[in-house]
Design a protein around this motif. Structure first.
Motif, PDB file in Angstrom:
ATOM      1  N   GLN A 123     -44.851  93.668  53.285  1.00 34.66           N
ATOM      2  CA  GLN A 123     -45.274  92.153  53.109  1.00 34.66           C
ATOM      3  C   GLN A 123     -46.571  92.001  54.062  1.00 34.66           C
ATOM      4  O   GLN A 123     -46.568  92.639  55.276  1.00 34.66           O
ATOM      5  CB  GLN A 123     -44.317  91.320  53.947  1.00 34.66           C
ATOM      6  N   PRO A 124     -47.385  91.077  53.903  1.00 40.31           N
ATOM      7  CA  PRO A 124     -48.442  90.667  54.764  1.00 40.31           C
ATOM      8  C   PRO A 124     -47.848  89.738  56.091  1.00 40.31           C
ATOM      9  O   PRO A 124     -46.781  89.371  56.033  1.00 40.31           O
ATOM     10  CB  PRO A 124     -48.987  89.536  54.127  1.00 40.31           C
ATOM     11  N   LYS A 125     -48.199  90.368  57.324  1.00 42.25           N
ATOM     12  CA  LYS A 125     -47.371  90.005  58.349  1.00 42.25           C
ATOM     13  C   LYS A 125     -47.294  88.264  58.586  1.00 42.25           C
ATOM     14  O   LYS A 125     -46.458  88.035  59.060  1.00 42.25           O
ATOM     15  CB  LYS A 125     -47.999  90.711  59.783  1.00 42.25           C
ATOM     16  N   GLU A 126     -48.256  87.806  58.167  1.00 43.88           N
ATOM     17  CA  GLU A 126     -48.300  86.485  58.356  1.00 43.88           C
ATOM     18  C   GLU A 126     -47.326  85.637  57.579  1.00 43.88           C
ATOM     19  O   GLU A 126     -46.714  84.401  57.863  1.00 43.88           O
ATOM     20  CB  GLU A 126     -49.635  85.750  57.982  1.00 43.88           C
ATOM     21  N   LYS A 127     -46.543  86.442  56.423  1.00 44.73           N
ATOM     22  CA  LYS A 127     -45.512  85.674  55.837  1.00 44.73           C
ATOM     23  C   LYS A 127     -44.155  85.858  56.364  1.00 44.73           C
ATOM     24  O   LYS A 127     -43.170  85.511  55.831  1.00 44.73           O
ATOM     25  CB  LYS A 127     -45.538  86.286  54.527  1.00 44.73           C
ATOM     26  N   LEU A 128     -44.145  86.991  57.414  1.00 43.52           N
ATOM     27  CA  LEU A 128     -42.808  87.390  58.152  1.00 43.52           C
ATOM     28  C   LEU A 128     -42.688  86.524  59.525  1.00 43.52           C
ATOM     29  O   LEU A 128     -43.659  86.322  60.098  1.00 43.52           O
ATOM     30  CB  LEU A 128     -42.926  88.734  58.316  1.00 43.52           C
ATOM     31  N   VAL A 129     -41.456  86.447  60.237  1.00 41.79           N
ATOM     32  CA  VAL A 129     -41.355  85.820  61.103  1.00 41.79           C
ATOM     33  C   VAL A 129     -40.778  87.000  62.191  1.00 41.79           C
ATOM     34  O   VAL A 129     -39.731  87.419  62.063  1.00 41.79           O
ATOM     35  CB  VAL A 129     -40.178  84.842  61.245  1.00 41.79           C
ATOM     36  N   SER A 130     -41.752  87.353  63.275  1.00 45.49           N
ATOM     37  CA  SER A 130     -41.271  88.241  64.254  1.00 45.49           C
ATOM     38  C   SER A 130     -40.122  87.779  64.823  1.00 45.49           C
ATOM     39  O   SER A 130     -39.897  86.550  65.236  1.00 45.49           O
ATOM     40  CB  SER A 130     -42.431  88.494  65.149  1.00 45.49           C
ATOM     41  N   GLY A 131     -38.913  88.694  65.189  1.00 47.83           N
ATOM     42  CA  GLY A 131     -37.909  88.591  65.612  1.00 47.83           C
ATOM     43  C   GLY A 131     -36.698  87.728  64.793  1.00 47.83           C
ATOM     44  O   GLY A 131     -35.685  87.616  65.208  1.00 47.83           O
ATOM     45  N   GLY A 132     -37.057  87.924  63.674  1.00 44.52           N
ATOM     46  CA  GLY A 132     -36.033  87.445  62.370  1.00 44.52           C
ATOM     47  C   GLY A 132     -35.224  88.223  61.944  1.00 44.52           C
ATOM     48  O   GLY A 132     -35.428  89.591  62.087  1.00 44.52           O
TER      49      GLY A 132
END
Ligand code: NAP
Length: 155
Positions: A123-132
């Motif tokens: 996934q493009p990283k901007e679509k993911l929540v780091s720490g999620g």
């Protein structure tokens, strides 16, 4: 010399040491670097304590992901934990033979279990929540409603 309980060694110390050792390389691979830790829905039953059982070790993995995401938020590394769902793997067959036999054919395949791991990697990283914490290609809660599984930062 130190001795550690096996499950704690594999799930907590192993995750910690591999991730910490990789950080210099991950920083070089920023902005697309990411760490994906395979936790478990079993962690929903356990708070973060120093008891060394499987569910708590899986809970610790999710807490570590949160901690690393906060510590390295400006370094371009994404940290994610996930739950593969019940999947037919050698690990399940070996550790829970009766359960495995009883539900044989009803589990996910190992490929289906791996799906969200691959999805998180691509996934493009901007679509993911780091720490999620992710399940089936979506962010999932880290605690069941009304459960006493939450911990303080100190814990
Ligand atoms: N399958 C499920 O339904 C399910 C559900 C929830 C969470 N999970 C999680 O998914 C992850 C993978 O599990 P799996 O079901 O795919 O099991 P698996 O097929 O047995 O894979 C487990 C992996 O862990 C390695 N491993 C086991 N004991 C080890 C030790 N003492 N030292 C170093 N490595 C060790 C194995 O290495 P070798 O191949 O070299 O033996 C293997 O690569 C685990 O973190 C598990 O908790 C699985």
């Amino acid at each position: 010399m130190f001795c550690f309980e096996l499950n704690f060694s594999v799930n907590v110390l192993g995750t910690y040491i591999i991730t910490e050792s990789m950080l210099p390389l991950l920083e070089k691979a920023a902005l697309d670097a990411r760490v994906i830790t395979v936790s478990s829905g079993g962690m929903y039953t356990a708070p973060l304590t120093n008891d060394l059982q499987y569910a708590r070790n899986k809970r610790v993995q999710v807490a570590l992901i949160e901690k690393w995401a906060e510590m390295y938020k400006d370094k371009g590394i994404g940290f994610y934990a996930m739950y593969p769902g019940w999947a037919e793997t050698p690990g399940v067959a070996k550790s829970s033979p009766e359960f495995s036999e009883r539900f044989s054919g009803k589990f996910r395949t190992w490929g289906e279990g791996a799906d969200t791991i691959i999805w998180l990697a691509l996934q493009p990283k901007e679509k993911l929540v780091s720490g999620g914490f992710y399940f089936d290609r979506a962010e999932a809660p880290k605690h069941p409603p009304f459960a006493s599984t939450r911990s303080t930062n100190d814990e």
